[in-house]
Motif scaffolding. Structure first.
Motif, mmCIF file in Angstrom:
data_model
loop_
_atom_site.group_PDB
_atom_site.id
_atom_site.type_symbol
_atom_site.label_atom_id
_atom_site.label_comp_id
_atom_site.label_asym_id
_atom_site.label_seq_id
_atom_site.Cartn_x
_atom_site.Cartn_y
_atom_site.Cartn_z
ATOM 1 N N CYS A 88 -7.210 1.807 2.988
ATOM 2 C CA CYS A 88 -6.847 3.162 2.563
ATOM 3 C C CYS A 88 -7.694 3.601 1.365
ATOM 4 O O CYS A 88 -8.041 4.760 1.249
ATOM 5 C CB CYS A 88 -5.373 3.225 2.194
ATOM 6 S SG CYS A 88 -4.294 2.989 3.615
ATOM 7 N N CYS A 105 -0.182 3.147 3.763
ATOM 8 C CA CYS A 105 0.163 2.584 5.079
ATOM 9 C C CYS A 105 1.290 1.562 4.983
ATOM 10 O O CYS A 105 1.756 1.064 6.004
ATOM 11 C CB CYS A 105 -1.069 1.974 5.737
ATOM 12 S SG CYS A 105 -1.697 0.524 4.870
ATOM 13 N N CYS A 163 -4.257 -0.346 -0.252
ATOM 14 C CA CYS A 163 -4.966 -1.469 0.343
ATOM 15 C C CYS A 163 -6.447 -1.105 0.467
ATOM 16 O O CYS A 163 -6.824 0.057 0.326
ATOM 17 C CB CYS A 163 -4.369 -1.834 1.699
ATOM 18 S SG CYS A 163 -4.742 -0.657 2.999
ATOM 19 N N CYS A 205 0.831 -1.196 0.000
ATOM 20 C CA CYS A 205 0.000 0.000 0.000
ATOM 21 C C CYS A 205 0.873 1.257 0.000
ATOM 22 O O CYS A 205 1.823 1.355 0.772
ATOM 23 C CB CYS A 205 -0.923 -0.001 1.220
ATOM 24 S SG CYS A 205 -1.913 1.485 1.345
HETATM 25 ZN ZN LIG Z 1 -3.180 1.038 3.224
#
Ligand SMILES: [Zn+2]
Length: 121
Positions: free
Chosen positions: A114, A93, A111, A90
């Protein structure tokens, strides 16, 4: 269920998906390229309705073309990230992205957490 990092075989599977959709998009853009040229219809042989039709079709073709260009950029970025070893992580994050999510959207760079956060801030 915890998300695990992809193994090499999974990455190869997604890479070939990316490459085939990249090729399909490039072909699509080549074939729609001619339909996004200005509408030049013979006023005498076609009525007004079909001219409006042609303009609408052209606008759709332009919208499709822009969508295809955007998708193509995301695919190219994903392929670059595979090469640099950052793929399936991601961008926000830095957690691994689930394989199932990538199978549906191999060009995903966020991801699921997010992604939904960015859609519903
Ligand atoms: Zn993420």
């Amino acid at each position: 269920m915890p998300v695990t990092e992809l193994n090499q075989q999974q990455i190869e599977e997604l890479r070939s998906m990316l490459i085939s959709s990249q090729q399909a998009l490039e072909e699509q853009m080549l074939s729609t390229g001619s339909s996004t040229k200005p509408v030049t219809l013979d006023q005498q042989s076609v009525g007004r309705v079909s001219r409006i039709d042609a303009i609408q079709q052209q606008q759709m073709a332009i919208a499709n073309q822009q969508q295809a260009e955007q998708l193509l950029k995301r695919i190219e970025l994903a392929l670059l990230r595979i090469n640099s070893g950052e793929y399936a992580t991601c961008l926000q994050c830095e957690e691994p992205i689930a394989f199932a999510r990538l199978q549906a959207q191999p060009y995903a760079s966020l991801c699921i957490g997010c992604q939904s956060a960015s859609e519903n801030p």
